[in-house]
Design a protein around this motif. Structure first.
Motif, PDB file in Angstrom:
ATOM      1  N   ARG A  26       2.881  -5.428  -4.365  1.00 39.43           N
ATOM      2  CA  ARG A  26       2.927  -3.961  -4.435  1.00 39.43           C
ATOM      3  C   ARG A  26       2.682  -3.463  -5.859  1.00 39.43           C
ATOM      4  NH1 ARG A  26       7.261  -4.869  -0.752  1.00 39.43           N
ATOM      5  NH2 ARG A  26       8.811  -4.681  -2.424  1.00 39.43           N
ATOM      6  N   GLU A  27       3.271  -4.133  -6.843  1.00 38.25           N
ATOM      7  CA  GLU A  27       3.074  -3.728  -8.238  1.00 38.25           C
ATOM      8  C   GLU A  27       1.605  -3.867  -8.650  1.00 38.25           C
ATOM      9  OE1 GLU A  27       5.672  -5.621 -10.959  1.00 38.25           O
ATOM     10  OE2 GLU A  27       7.502  -4.990  -9.935  1.00 38.25           O
ATOM     11  N   LEU A  28       0.983  -4.969  -8.248  1.00 40.53           N
ATOM     12  CA  LEU A  28      -0.429  -5.164  -8.575  1.00 40.53           C
ATOM     13  C   LEU A  28      -1.294  -4.094  -7.925  1.00 40.53           C
ATOM     14  CD1 LEU A  28      -0.662  -9.042  -8.227  1.00 40.53           C
ATOM     15  CD2 LEU A  28      -1.014  -7.737 -10.324  1.00 40.53           C
ATOM     16  N   ARG A  29      -1.007  -3.794  -6.680  1.00 45.81           N
ATOM     17  CA  ARG A  29      -1.795  -2.780  -5.973  1.00 45.81           C
ATOM     18  C   ARG A  29      -1.646  -1.414  -6.637  1.00 45.81           C
ATOM     19  NH1 ARG A  29      -0.996   0.398  -0.386  1.00 45.81           N
ATOM     20  NH2 ARG A  29      -3.201   0.711   0.134  1.00 45.81           N
ATOM     21  N   GLY A  51       2.774 -13.191  -0.144  1.00 45.85           N
ATOM     22  CA  GLY A  51       3.017 -11.808  -0.527  1.00 45.85           C
ATOM     23  C   GLY A  51       1.828 -10.968  -0.127  1.00 45.85           C
ATOM     24  N   ALA A  52       2.070  -9.711   0.230  1.00 39.28           N
ATOM     25  CA  ALA A  52       0.961  -8.830   0.608  1.00 39.28           C
ATOM     26  C   ALA A  52       1.388  -7.385   0.448  1.00 39.28           C
ATOM     27  CB  ALA A  52       0.521  -9.091   2.049  1.00 39.28           C
ATOM     28  N   ALA A  53       0.419  -6.533   0.153  1.00 41.61           N
ATOM     29  CA  ALA A  53       0.670  -5.097   0.039  1.00 41.61           C
ATOM     30  C   ALA A  53      -0.603  -4.339   0.407  1.00 41.61           C
ATOM     31  CB  ALA A  53       1.095  -4.728  -1.380  1.00 41.61           C
ATOM     32  N   GLY A  54      -0.425  -3.227   1.138  1.00 43.50           N
ATOM     33  CA  GLY A  54      -1.566  -2.398   1.502  1.00 43.50           C
ATOM     34  C   GLY A  54      -2.479  -3.049   2.515  1.00 43.50           C
ATOM     35  N   LEU A  55      -1.921  -3.944   3.345  1.00 40.85           N
ATOM     36  CA  LEU A  55      -2.768  -4.734   4.236  1.00 40.85           C
ATOM     37  C   LEU A  55      -2.089  -4.937   5.576  1.00 40.85           C
ATOM     38  CD1 LEU A  55      -5.496  -6.433   3.901  1.00 40.85           C
ATOM     39  CD2 LEU A  55      -3.977  -8.417   3.762  1.00 40.85           C
ATOM     40  N   LEU A  56      -2.890  -4.854   6.643  1.00 33.94           N
ATOM     41  CA  LEU A  56      -2.408  -5.314   7.946  1.00 33.94           C
ATOM     42  C   LEU A  56      -2.401  -6.835   7.897  1.00 33.94           C
ATOM     43  CD1 LEU A  56      -4.415  -2.980  10.375  1.00 33.94           C
ATOM     44  CD2 LEU A  56      -1.990  -2.825   9.786  1.00 33.94           C
ATOM     45  N   GLU A  85       0.719   3.608   1.822  1.00 32.37           N
ATOM     46  CA  GLU A  85       1.305   2.671   2.786  1.00 32.37           C
ATOM     47  C   GLU A  85       1.094   1.241   2.294  1.00 32.37           C
ATOM     48  OE1 GLU A  85       0.011   3.262   6.811  1.00 32.37           O
ATOM     49  OE2 GLU A  85      -0.103   5.450   6.558  1.00 32.37           O
ATOM     50  N   HIS A  86       2.197   0.522   2.091  1.00 30.59           N
ATOM     51  CA  HIS A  86       2.085  -0.871   1.652  1.00 30.59           C
ATOM     52  C   HIS A  86       2.123  -1.855   2.810  1.00 30.59           C
ATOM     53  CE1 HIS A  86       1.962   0.018  -2.544  1.00 30.59           C
ATOM     54  NE2 HIS A  86       3.188   0.520  -2.594  1.00 30.59           N
ATOM     55  N   GLY A  87       2.616  -1.415   3.969  1.00 24.32           N
ATOM     56  CA  GLY A  87       2.661  -2.307   5.121  1.00 24.32           C
ATOM     57  C   GLY A  87       3.879  -3.211   5.119  1.00 24.32           C
TER      58      GLY A  87
END
Length: 320
Positions: free
Chosen positions: A112-115, A148-153, A211-213
């Motif tokens: 999330r921070e990177l995004r 880890g994941a952010a902004g992704l389905l 939306e980070h998901g």
């Protein structure tokens, strides 16, 4: 025509504690809306100061929730992130001798921070995946997965849809974040110094900027839903020990008929089934079979209750 591309830039410098990964990334790539940025957990950990002195063996206990399986020096554990990995994901490669790299404290948070940093500095809306390497049950070799994941389905549920022949899909749910991780690793390699990759062509998976998901943690199967919570040897031992703290990996209580059939198959006993209190079993057994009976009950999420007769046992589903 459907087309997906992946690129991994060269020339990325060694990452030090406190490094700004967004700055490092943007010096090597041009991003577009809908791209998915893939970053290895190792450089995330290095930037976050997760390189420590010591060996895997010395640090394993602190990163482990419980042991899943052990074969000689190899130990598969469920780590503090809920991931089931060899040596809890502690890595001794691409780091100075005498040091190891621990996984990020919060991989979804790191993503999330990177995004957010990419959005602020470029205005681009991208997804981010943080990856690590993992083995697979039943398969030789390793592949990268999303931790880890952010902004992704992170997955695409197909349940309820029909195929070209009209057959309704029931459980199909591709873990697309893992597929992206594996695809990116093909371009990154292991010894090439390419910790970043950009996947282009699946903008449909990228969520709106705010939306980070659910993050990659949503891909971790809960303890009680994992059909392989222990290795074969460990499952036998834990069932015989019968520690209540070991119940979760064995899952929810089995149906009375299922446990009754197992008791008949293994011990040659025929339990009587009662519908009282949500279902119970009564078993008359000869001396010497109390421990294997208790182990079978434990492995199926049941417990043995004390009775007035030493040769009778009443079994019921274990309470949380």
């Amino acid at each position: 025509m459907s087309r997906v591309e992946v690129s991994a830039p060269e020339g990325v410098p060694e990452i030090r504690p406190g490094a700004d990964l967004v700055d490092v990334l943007l010096a090597h790539v041009d991003l577009a809306d809908g791209d998915v940025v893939v970053v290895t957990s190792k450089v995330v950990s290095k930037a976050e100061g997760r390189v420590v002195r010591g060996t895997r063996e010395e640090l394993l206990v602190g990163e482990t929730e419980r042991v899943v399986a052990r074969r000689g020096p190899t130990m598969i554990v469920r780590n503090r992130l809920g991931l089931t990995m060899a040596a809890a994901g502690i890595d001794a490669s691409n780091v100075a001798t005498g040091s190891v790299v621990l996984l990020p404290v919060d991989p979804d948070g790191s993503a999330r921070e990177l995004r957010a940093g990419i959005r602020v500095r470029t205005g681009r809306n991208v997804g981010v995946v943080v990856t690590d390497t993992a083995g697979r049950a039943w398969r030789e070799g390793q592949t990268d997965i999303a931790i880890g994941a952010a902004g992704l389905l992170v997955s695409e549920p197909y349940a309820g849809r029909a195929d070209a022949h009209g057959n309704e899909l029931a459980v199909t749910q591709p873990a697309v974040a893992d597929e992206i991780a594996g695809m990116a690793e093909l371009a990154q390699g292991k010894l090439t110094g390419r910790p970043f990759a950009v996947v282009r062509g699946r903008a449909d998976l990228v969520l709106p900027p705010r939306e980070h998901g659910p993050g990659a943690r949503s891909l971790i199967r809960p303890e009680t839903a994992d059909l392989f919570g222990y290795g074969a040897r460990e499952a036998v031992v834990r069932a015989l020990v019968g520690d209540p703290g070991d119940r979760a990996p064995f899952g929810a209580p089995a149906a009375p008929a299922e446990l009754a059939a197992v008791i008949t198959e293994v011990l040659g006993l025929v339990p009587s089934v009662s519908t009282r209190e949500g279902g119970s079993l009564t078993v008359t057994f000869p001396r010497g079979l109390s421990r294997p009976l208790a182990a079978l009950a434990f492995a199926h999420g049941w417990e043995v209750l004390e009775t007035d007769s030493p040769s009778d046992a009443r079994l019921r589903p274990a309470r949380p």
